[in-house]
Scaffold this motif. Structure first.
Motif, PDB file in Angstrom:
ATOM      1  N   SER A 341       0.835  -1.209   0.000  1.00 19.69           N
ATOM      2  CA  SER A 341       0.000   0.000   0.000  1.00 19.69           C
ATOM      3  C   SER A 341       0.868   1.258   0.000  1.00 19.69           C
ATOM      4  N   ILE A 342       1.964   1.208   0.763  1.00 14.69           N
ATOM      5  CA  ILE A 342       2.882   2.354   0.786  1.00 14.69           C
ATOM      6  C   ILE A 342       3.431   2.620  -0.609  1.00 14.69           C
ATOM      7  N   VAL A 343       3.899   1.553  -1.267  1.00 14.88           N
ATOM      8  CA  VAL A 343       4.431   1.691  -2.626  1.00 14.88           C
ATOM      9  C   VAL A 343       3.346   2.203  -3.568  1.00 14.88           C
ATOM     10  N   PHE A 344       2.126   1.691  -3.392  1.00 15.26           N
ATOM     11  CA  PHE A 344       0.997   2.111  -4.235  1.00 15.26           C
ATOM     12  C   PHE A 344       0.752   3.609  -4.117  1.00 15.26           C
ATOM     13  N   PHE A 345       0.723   4.099  -2.874  1.00 15.75           N
ATOM     14  CA  PHE A 345       0.450   5.520  -2.672  1.00 15.75           C
ATOM     15  C   PHE A 345       1.622   6.387  -3.111  1.00 15.75           C
ATOM     16  N   VAL A 346       2.852   5.905  -2.882  1.00 15.26           N
ATOM     17  CA  VAL A 346       4.029   6.656  -3.323  1.00 15.26           C
ATOM     18  C   VAL A 346       4.039   6.798  -4.843  1.00 15.26           C
TER      19      VAL A 346
END
Length: 369
Positions: A341-346
């Protein structure tokens, strides 16, 4: 996007990723606050945990630097996994077969692993520059070739330990563990026996890999920022036609960029073998160091220096999250969901820009139509 805005977006993305993880935990019937407390203590609860977090983070920091470097030069180094494997294979061979003095032996083994992985990645560069083959396709194929080459090398009696699925261990002179010889000496044992903090801090396979990662991040940042080579490589990545018009050899720089990126990933494999595992084993699937490095690079915004905190975050989440199942029964896979999710939002900063503009216009009382 300005640097300050990028930093804020990254922090907000990390927060949102943790929120997603908390929601998944809550839906699964677990207390998110308790789970994150367990994870936090799993990272900072003792000096031993901190050391293991650094050890786990080191290889993905270095592969993250490799991916970030390639991105900065207009290439997608999805082959970091295979380069990591090649680096580990040849570092093990040099660490086991070469007979050299301490320190020198470890440095030579790292350089051998880096050189082998650089040549391996250079194949991708040649295929792209000479034949126009996309580096994503060729590097993915080379990842699998590297994996099976690792297993093939272990069919040789010269390298494979009898009655084992692993190679011989590298010689003590090639190991890069921090105070490795001193820790097993009588003086070291006596000293650590009376010092619990240092005993726990140094008991894990602490090695010089983390220092190497820091030096590599600084070196790559300096090359890209302050050298002619870095300027040429970035120019090719930004606009090939303009770079060629300026007299830059496009094909040569593509190969050089891939070789440097591959060498960096090879160093990750070499430090892992020489500092942690001390051997290579038969692989049934990819170990994930190269692919995790891509996530680290994305979280870091492809900034070589930022891969250090990004890698520590990634390593801390995976190491601390591994304790969720054993201590409270929560699925440790939720950490992978949070990281994803972090990678997705970044990876979607434009969405945050859009919401930021909407919020600003609402605050000013402007019409959104």
């Amino acid at each position: 996007m300005k640097k300050n805005n990028k930093f804020i977006v990254t922090l907000f993305s990390i927060f949102l990723g943790l929120v997603v993880g908390a929601i998944i935990l809550f839906i699964s019937g677990y207390n998110p606050i308790e789970a994150y407390q367990v994870m936090f203590m799993g990272i900072f609860g003792s000096p031993k945990y901190i050391s293991y977090t650094i050890v786990r983070s080191t290889p993905i920091i270095i592969t993250g630097i490799s991916v970030a470097f390639a991105f900065k030069t207009g290439l997608f180094n999805i082959g970091a996994e295979g380069q990591f494997i090649i680096g580990s294979i040849f570092a093990m061979i040099a660490g086991y077969l070469f007979k050299l003095p301490p320190v020198i032996h470890g440095l030579v083994a790292i350089l051998v692993g880096a050189l082998a992985a650089g040549i391996w990645a250079g194949i991708v560069g040649v295929l792209k520059s000479k034949f126009g083959i996309n580096e994503v396709i060729s590097s993915i194929m080379l990842n699998w070739i590297a994996l099976y080459m690792n297993n093939y090398f272990l069919t040789f009696p010269l390298l494979r330990r009898p009655n084992s699925d692993a190679s011989f261990k590298v010689l003590d002179t090639a190991k890069i563990n921090f105070l490795g010889q001193w820790k097993v000496s009588e003086a070291g044992k006596a000293f650590l026996k009376d010092n619990k903090f240092l005993r726990e801090l140094l008991n894990p396979p602490v090695n010089y890999g983390f220092l190497i990662a820091i030096l590599l991040a600084i070196l790559v940042w300096y090359i890209l920022k302050h050298t002619t080579l870095g300027y040429q490589l970035k120019a090719v990545g930004y606009n090939k036609d303009a770079a060629e018009y300026g007299g830059i050899n496009i094909k040569k720089n593509i190969v050089v960029s891939m070789m440097i990126a591959g060498a960096i990933s090879g160093i990750a494999g070499a430090t892992q073998v020489l500092g942690v595992e001390h051997q290579i084993g038969i692989l049934a699937a990819s170990q994930g160091y190269g692919f995790n490095g891509m996530a680290v690079s994305l979280i870091a915004g492809n900034n070589p220096l930022a891969t250090i905190p990004a890698g520590l975050l990634f390593g801390g989440l995976t190491y601390g999250g591994g304790k969720l199942n054993s201590l409270i029964g929560a699925p440790s896979e939720v950490i992978n969901i949070a990281i994803g999710s972090i990678v997705f939002f970044v990876a979607m900063p434009k969405l945050f820009e859009m919401f930021g503009k909407i919020f600003t216009r609402r605050k000013r009382g402007e019409n959104l139509d």
